[in-house]
Design a protein around this motif. Sequence first.
Motif, PDB file in Angstrom:
ATOM      1  N   ASP A   1       0.817  -1.207   0.000  1.00  0.00           N
ATOM      2  CA  ASP A   1       0.000   0.000   0.000  1.00  0.00           C
ATOM      3  C   ASP A   1       0.856   1.265   0.000  1.00  0.00           C
ATOM      4  OD1 ASP A   1      -2.631  -1.359   2.165  1.00  0.00           O
ATOM      5  OD2 ASP A   1      -2.231  -1.578   0.018  1.00  0.00           O
ATOM      6  N   GLU A   2       1.954   1.243   0.785  1.00  0.00           N
ATOM      7  CA  GLU A   2       2.838   2.399   0.852  1.00  0.00           C
ATOM      8  C   GLU A   2       3.487   2.660  -0.506  1.00  0.00           C
ATOM      9  OE1 GLU A   2       5.886   2.054   3.777  1.00  0.00           O
ATOM     10  OE2 GLU A   2       6.396   4.187   3.728  1.00  0.00           O
ATOM     11  N   TYR A   3       3.876   1.572  -1.204  1.00  0.00           N
ATOM     12  CA  TYR A   3       4.457   1.715  -2.534  1.00  0.00           C
ATOM     13  C   TYR A   3       3.427   2.292  -3.502  1.00  0.00           C
ATOM     14  CZ  TYR A   3       6.488   0.513  -7.050  1.00  0.00           C
ATOM     15  OH  TYR A   3       6.980   0.573  -8.328  1.00  0.00           O
ATOM     16  N   GLU A   4       2.205   1.740  -3.476  1.00  0.00           N
ATOM     17  CA  GLU A   4       1.165   2.200  -4.397  1.00  0.00           C
ATOM     18  C   GLU A   4       0.849   3.677  -4.176  1.00  0.00           C
ATOM     19  OE1 GLU A   4      -0.142   0.684  -6.906  1.00  0.00           O
ATOM     20  OE2 GLU A   4       0.980  -1.169  -6.565  1.00  0.00           O
ATOM     21  N   LEU A   5       0.831   4.124  -2.913  1.00  0.00           N
ATOM     22  CA  LEU A   5       0.530   5.509  -2.600  1.00  0.00           C
ATOM     23  C   LEU A   5       1.559   6.448  -3.220  1.00  0.00           C
ATOM     24  CD1 LEU A   5      -1.193   7.563  -1.044  1.00  0.00           C
ATOM     25  CD2 LEU A   5       0.281   7.193   0.938  1.00  0.00           C
ATOM     26  N   ASN A   6       2.846   6.121  -3.061  1.00  0.00           N
ATOM     27  CA  ASN A   6       3.894   6.961  -3.632  1.00  0.00           C
ATOM     28  C   ASN A   6       3.956   6.833  -5.150  1.00  0.00           C
ATOM     29  OD1 ASN A   6       5.888   8.298  -1.460  1.00  0.00           O
ATOM     30  ND2 ASN A   6       5.000   6.426  -0.603  1.00  0.00           N
ATOM     31  N   PHE A   7       3.556   5.651  -5.667  1.00  0.00           N
ATOM     32  CA  PHE A   7       3.497   5.468  -7.111  1.00  0.00           C
ATOM     33  C   PHE A   7       2.488   6.429  -7.739  1.00  0.00           C
ATOM     34  CE2 PHE A   7       3.693   3.185 -11.070  1.00  0.00           C
ATOM     35  CZ  PHE A   7       2.386   3.219 -11.562  1.00  0.00           C
ATOM     36  N   LYS A   8       1.342   6.606  -7.043  1.00  0.00           N
ATOM     37  CA  LYS A   8       0.285   7.459  -7.574  1.00  0.00           C
ATOM     38  C   LYS A   8       0.718   8.919  -7.679  1.00  0.00           C
ATOM     39  CE  LYS A   8      -3.605   4.573  -6.119  1.00  0.00           C
ATOM     40  NZ  LYS A   8      -4.782   4.481  -5.228  1.00  0.00           N
ATOM     41  N   ILE A   9       1.668   9.325  -6.826  1.00  0.00           N
ATOM     42  CA  ILE A   9       2.161  10.704  -6.884  1.00  0.00           C
ATOM     43  C   ILE A   9       2.728  10.996  -8.269  1.00  0.00           C
ATOM     44  CG2 ILE A   9       3.908  12.299  -5.988  1.00  0.00           C
ATOM     45  CD1 ILE A   9       3.553  10.979  -3.267  1.00  0.00           C
ATOM     46  N   PHE A  10       3.410   9.987  -8.853  1.00  0.00           N
ATOM     47  CA  PHE A  10       3.977  10.161 -10.193  1.00  0.00           C
ATOM     48  C   PHE A  10       2.900  10.049 -11.269  1.00  0.00           C
ATOM     49  CE2 PHE A  10       7.716   9.133  -7.741  1.00  0.00           C
ATOM     50  CZ  PHE A  10       8.711   9.907  -8.310  1.00  0.00           C
ATOM     51  N   SER A  11       1.989   9.106 -11.108  1.00  0.00           N
ATOM     52  CA  SER A  11       1.019   8.857 -12.177  1.00  0.00           C
ATOM     53  C   SER A  11       0.000   9.986 -12.314  1.00  0.00           C
ATOM     54  CB  SER A  11       0.304   7.529 -11.922  1.00  0.00           C
ATOM     55  OG  SER A  11      -0.415   7.563 -10.702  1.00  0.00           O
ATOM     56  N   ILE A  12      -0.391  10.616 -11.189  1.00  0.00           N
ATOM     57  CA  ILE A  12      -1.457  11.627 -11.274  1.00  0.00           C
ATOM     58  C   ILE A  12      -0.961  12.972 -11.821  1.00  0.00           C
ATOM     59  CG2 ILE A  12      -2.778  10.586  -9.396  1.00  0.00           C
ATOM     60  CD1 ILE A  12      -1.707  12.689  -7.516  1.00  0.00           C
ATOM     61  N   VAL A  13       0.380  13.190 -11.851  1.00  0.00           N
ATOM     62  CA  VAL A  13       0.899  14.464 -12.364  1.00  0.00           C
ATOM     63  C   VAL A  13       1.274  14.384 -13.837  1.00  0.00           C
ATOM     64  CG1 VAL A  13       1.740  15.137 -10.096  1.00  0.00           C
ATOM     65  CG2 VAL A  13       3.291  13.970 -11.688  1.00  0.00           C
ATOM     66  N   HIS A  14       1.049  13.195 -14.439  1.00  0.00           N
ATOM     67  CA  HIS A  14       1.383  13.051 -15.854  1.00  0.00           C
ATOM     68  C   HIS A  14       0.594  14.053 -16.695  1.00  0.00           C
ATOM     69  CE1 HIS A  14       1.206  10.811 -19.835  1.00  0.00           C
ATOM     70  NE2 HIS A  14       2.494  11.137 -19.668  1.00  0.00           N
ATOM     71  N   CYS A  15       1.299  14.772 -17.553  1.00  0.00           N
ATOM     72  CA  CYS A  15       0.711  15.794 -18.428  1.00  0.00           C
ATOM     73  C   CYS A  15       0.191  17.019 -17.647  1.00  0.00           C
ATOM     74  CB  CYS A  15      -0.421  15.202 -19.280  1.00  0.00           C
ATOM     75  SG  CYS A  15       0.160  13.939 -20.429  1.00  0.00           S
ATOM     76  N   LYS A  16       0.691  17.241 -16.442  1.00  0.00           N
ATOM     77  CA  LYS A  16       0.323  18.417 -15.654  1.00  0.00           C
ATOM     78  C   LYS A  16       1.597  19.218 -15.387  1.00  0.00           C
ATOM     79  CE  LYS A  16      -3.590  16.018 -13.529  1.00  0.00           C
ATOM     80  NZ  LYS A  16      -4.202  15.535 -12.285  1.00  0.00           N
TER      81      LYS A  16
END
Length: 479
Positions: free
Chosen positions: A346-361
Motif C-alpha cells: 500500500d505504501e508503494y502504491e501511494l507513492n506510485f500514484k504521486i507520479f502517475s497523477i501528475v502526468h501531463c500536468k
Amino acid sequence: MSVDINKNEYEFVSSAIDKILSDPIENIELTDGIPPLSDVSDSNKVFKGKLSILFVDMRKSSELTDELKSKKMVKIYRSFIRLIIQAIRYSGGYSRQFAGDGIMGVFQDSIDNDINKLSSQKAIKAGRYITTLIDYCLNPLLKKHIKGINIGCGIGICTGPIMIAKAGMRGKEADESCENELGIVWVGSTTNNASRYCSLAYGGEIFIDADTFNEFEIDDSKWVEVSRVKGTRTYKGYIATDYYLELDESIQVDHVKAILATDSKNSFVKDIFDQMTKEAVTLIDEIAKKSAEGAIKLDELKKREEQIKVKEAINLQNETKLNQFQSQLNAKQSSVNSIDAKNKRDEYELNFKIFSIVHCKKNLQVEMGKDFWEKHLKLLIELGSRIDKNETIVKAEICYALVDIYQNLNMNTEAYFALCIQAEYNSWILDTTVENIVRKTGCHSQIKGVIERRLLKPLTAETRDYLVKCIDKLKLMGY
C-alpha cells in the motif's frame, strides 16, 4: 507412476531367496580340489574399451543374538549372491569375479530401442537395485527365517578405460585329472579404484567416482561430495545413502535396515568367524556370570521400564501442548507477516500514484521542483525493494511520467535515459517525444538500439506500431 522394479521381478528374486533360506543344507565333501571353471579358449587377444565397474561386498551385521552356525552362513551367503546377480543382470550388466563376500559387476554402453544407455547409468541403477532388495527383500526374509540377523553392503562404482584378457593355464590333454585353470583379468586403474571405493563405502552407501558422476545428468540432490582416505591415498567422489528404486505398489513389505559398524574394512564373513572364535573361548564363563546376575537385574529392568513409560507419557503431553502453542504462534506470525506485506504494498502504491497523477500536468510538476521529484523517486525505489521490485522495474512502471517530468524541468539528459526505459518496457511511446528529446540532447544510438531489439520480440500490434513510428522518425532525422 512408473516403477523401476515390477512385481514379477520382485517375486522372482523373493521366491528364489525364500527357497534358499527354507531348504536344508546338504554337506558335500570336496575331495578333488576346487571344481573346474567352464572351458574357454586361451588366446592373447585383448579387448579394450570404456566400462563401468561395480564392486559390492557384505558389511558386518548387527550384533548377533545367538551363535551363528556354518549352515546359516551358507544360506546368507547364497542369498546375498543370488540377489546381487539378479540386480546386475536386470540392470544390463554382467556378474564377474566372485571373491569372498564380494562380487564385481561389469557394464558397457549400449543402444536399446534407439535409446543410448550409458554404462554409468546402468551401474548406478544396479547399485540402487541392490540397496533396495537388501532392505526390502533379503533382510525381511532373514528376519523371518534367521532371527536377529540382518546385513548391509557397500558399493563402489568407477568408469573408465579397461583392457580385458583371458589368462591362466590349460590342463594336460593326456591327463584328465589336470583341469584347465583359466580366467578373465580386468586390467586398469578403473577396476582397482572401484574395489577401493567399495571398501571405503559404509553400509547402505553407493560411492562413485567423478567420471561416473559427470557422464550424464544425475540427480544432484541425492549425492554428497566426499573425500575418504585408504592407506596414503585420498579418494574423492560422490556418495548416496539408502538410494532406493521405486517398488511396484502391489509389493507390501516393511523394509529392514541393518545396524552396521562404520568400519568398512572388515568383511561380513571375517567378522562372523572372529565373533565365533571369541564366543567359543568365553561362552562357558559368560553363561555362568550372566545367570548369576540375571535374576537381580530382571527386577531392576522392570522398575526402570515403568519409570520410562511414566516419563514418556509426561513428555508426550508436554510435546502436544508445545506443538499446539507453536501452531498458534505460527498462525499469528503468518497473520502479522500478511499485514506487514500489505502495508508495504500500500505504501508503494501511494507513492506510485504521486507520479502517475501528475502526468501531463506541467505546472504542477514545475511547481513541485527538481528536489521534490528526485527525493520521491529515491523513496519509491527504496519502497519497491521491500516488495521485490528492483530499481529497473520501478523506473519501468513510471517511465512515461519521468519522461514528462524531466522534459518540463529541462532535465533533458535524464529525460533521454527515462525514454530509453520506456522504449524497452512500456506498451506505448510517442514518436514526437522521441524527436523532441533527441534534438535537445543530440543522443540517438541507445534509443535506436533499444527499439530495434524490441521489434525482434513478439509484441501487440499497437505497441509495434508505436515503435515503428519512432524508428521512422529517427530515420527522417538522419539517424
